[in-house]
Design a protein around this motif. Structure first.
Motif: not given
Length: 229
Positions: A149-151, A173-175, A207-212
């Protein structure tokens, strides 16, 4: 959808009926609507690996684009994104279907669209990444999950320098709630992260950093267009 966007969509629908099918790049007649002439399709669909900064490589395992933004794909993206012309989607889908991409994009466990802020998506009426890639993902049988989600709203990235772009999306961005509740969907999984354009890679890296951080095994970025090489 706002009034202007609705009128643009209506005009686009009318024009698709009135005018014959033409190649979106050169205007030559095509056998079907949404088709390209063979030479233009060959010049436009040019999958290429994108050079990434050290910061980006800490979050992204690889990044590719289907073609270059400076050509016909860029025009199609602008028509869709800023003018609401959904009639360009068959051309985009045809280009994407013709692209020969590396194996990691074809066997991913799941896909995630780069999210828009809620207000921006409401104003635009759609997330362009979803309209661009949904048909391709369905054909490849890759499930989509709304894990991000874009906070907060950010200013448009165009016109910003590389450092400004990184600052603009830092912490944006966050989960999502689905992501927070679906750790099993993320941990160790191979994820394709999708967006329309990659310029500096700041948005996709964030975004990728949040997923990692949530445990993704690998994150591969795929953009429809990029002039980065």
């Amino acid at each position: 959808m706002r009034g202007a966007a609705w009128l643009a969509a209506l005009a686009d629908a009318v024009s698709s009926v009135v005018f014959p099918a033409r190649c979106p790049a050169c205007g030559a007649y095509c056998e079907r609507r949404g088709g390209w002439c063979a030479p233009c399709l060959s010049r436009t669909v040019r999958p290429h690996r994108l050079a990434l900064s050290a910061e980006a490589l800490a979050a992204l395992d690889d990044a590719w684009a289907v073609g270059f933004y400076g050509g016909a794909l860029g025009t199609l993206i602008r028509d869709l994104k800023y003018r609401g012309r959904r009639g360009v989607l068959p051309y985009i889908h045809a280009a994407l279907a013709a692209a020969k991409l590396p194996e990691q994009f074809l066997v991913a466990d799941l896909a995630v669209y780069v999210p828009l802020h809620e207000a921006r998506e409401k104003e635009r009426g759609f997330n362009q990444a979803e309209l661009i890639f949904a048909e391709w993902l369905k054909a490849k049988v890759i499930p989509v999950r709304p894990l991000l989600t874009r906070m907060r709203s950010t200013v448009p990235q165009y016109g910003l320098g590389e450092k400004e772009r990184r600052k603009n999306v830092r912490g944006a961005f966050s989960l999502s709630e689905a992501g927070k509740g679906g750790a099993g969907e993320i941990a160790g999984k191979s994820i394709v992260l999708l967006d329309d354009i990659l310029t500096t890679g700041a948005t996709l890296t964030s975004c990728a950093a949040v997923l990692k951080k949530a445990g993704a095994g690998s994150v591969y970025a795929l953009a429809l267009a990029s002039d980065r090489s």
